[in-house]
Write a protein that holds these residues in place. Sequence first.
Motif, PDB file in Angstrom:
ATOM      1  N   GLU A  76       0.828  -1.218   0.000  1.00 49.42           N
ATOM      2  CA  GLU A  76       0.000   0.000   0.000  1.00 49.42           C
ATOM      3  C   GLU A  76       0.854   1.257   0.000  1.00 49.42           C
ATOM      4  O   GLU A  76       0.523   2.254  -0.644  1.00 49.42           O
ATOM      5  CB  GLU A  76      -0.926   0.002   1.220  1.00 49.42           C
ATOM      6  CG  GLU A  76      -2.085  -0.981   1.116  1.00 49.42           C
ATOM      7  CD  GLU A  76      -2.899  -1.039   2.392  1.00 49.42           C
ATOM      8  OE1 GLU A  76      -2.456  -0.460   3.419  1.00 49.42           O
ATOM      9  OE2 GLU A  76      -3.982  -1.663   2.381  1.00 49.42           O
TER      10      GLU A  76
ATOM     11  N   GLU B 103      -4.661  -5.175  -7.818  1.00 50.84           N
ATOM     12  CA  GLU B 103      -5.334  -4.012  -7.210  1.00 50.84           C
ATOM     13  C   GLU B 103      -4.703  -2.720  -7.691  1.00 50.84           C
ATOM     14  O   GLU B 103      -5.403  -1.715  -7.899  1.00 50.84           O
ATOM     15  CB  GLU B 103      -5.240  -4.093  -5.690  1.00 50.84           C
ATOM     16  CG  GLU B 103      -6.157  -5.113  -5.043  1.00 50.84           C
ATOM     17  CD  GLU B 103      -6.001  -5.145  -3.527  1.00 50.84           C
ATOM     18  OE1 GLU B 103      -5.455  -4.163  -2.975  1.00 50.84           O
ATOM     19  OE2 GLU B 103      -6.397  -6.144  -2.923  1.00 50.84           O
ATOM     20  N   LYS B 104      -3.394  -2.740  -7.883  1.00 51.18           N
ATOM     21  CA  LYS B 104      -2.662  -1.546  -8.333  1.00 51.18           C
ATOM     22  C   LYS B 104      -2.780  -1.358  -9.845  1.00 51.18           C
ATOM     23  O   LYS B 104      -2.397  -0.312 -10.367  1.00 51.18           O
ATOM     24  CB  LYS B 104      -1.193  -1.705  -7.930  1.00 51.18           C
ATOM     25  CG  LYS B 104      -0.298  -0.527  -8.255  1.00 51.18           C
ATOM     26  CD  LYS B 104      -0.527   0.659  -7.373  1.00 51.18           C
ATOM     27  CE  LYS B 104       0.529   1.738  -7.628  1.00 51.18           C
ATOM     28  NZ  LYS B 104       0.329   2.948  -6.826  1.00 51.18           N
TER      29      LYS B 104
END
Length: 275
Positions: free
Chosen positions: A224, A271-272
């Motif tokens: 993250e 997700e990225k």
Amino acid sequence: MTSQELFENIKKKESFLCVGLDTDINKIPRFLLETTDPIFAFNKEIIDATQEFTVAYKPNLAFYESMGVAGWNSLEKTVNYIRYNYPDVFIIADAKRGDIGNTSNMYAKAFFDTMDFDSVTVAPYMGEDSVKPFMTHVDKWVILLALTSNKGAADFQYVTENDEKLFEKVIKTSKEWGTEENLMYVVGATKAEKLKEIRDIIPNHFLLVPGVGAQGGSLKEVAENGLNEKCGLLVNSSRGIIYSSSEKDFAEKAGVAAKEVQQEMSGLLKEKGLI
């Protein structure tokens, strides 16, 4: 290996895992002691079982140096085995070297010319002239210690002058010594909250992040705070993978452990939007 080549392998394997080969003769399965080279026998099995899920291997040289000439021979055989069988894998000499220029030049020759590592970890305390000799080798990398995960990191790395911590000064100063194509940084996973601050200083450099797994670092928090447009992370796990079993299934269990980390990494990369 260029950063783009490394990134392409990360995308292909959906992984930014680095497996640390901290191979301790006292921890490997006992039956391997009957072989002519127990350290290499262990490493070979671990490598074959995990190579599908990892983009890098990081032998910690202390474990090999402690065994004298036999340890160095095991290390050389390990590097050659990876190089010949899995040439797309990035190999890190976790040596933490750094000395006056002429000595550093000899260290660079040892790791890059004689041993054919892709990179070497380097301590920045002696400054630019102790680091630059490692950067004269084409397609080789310096991985500079920036913010480590050990307790003693607080002794110096957080010392503050003019609102600037020492580790921040190290990164800001040293990033001018090289480029995003030959300079990475070590940032401990247990310092994941600092990754955002570090990314403000070096948004595009690759970071080697130890401390996930046995040391308690969170892979999710590291991703993250640390992922960039080329992934920009090599997250190391050593004990949590290579010592998954002390029985004859040690390699199989290591493969299972590596796959579990790879699957989590795959989800984080998706997700990225990187894969």
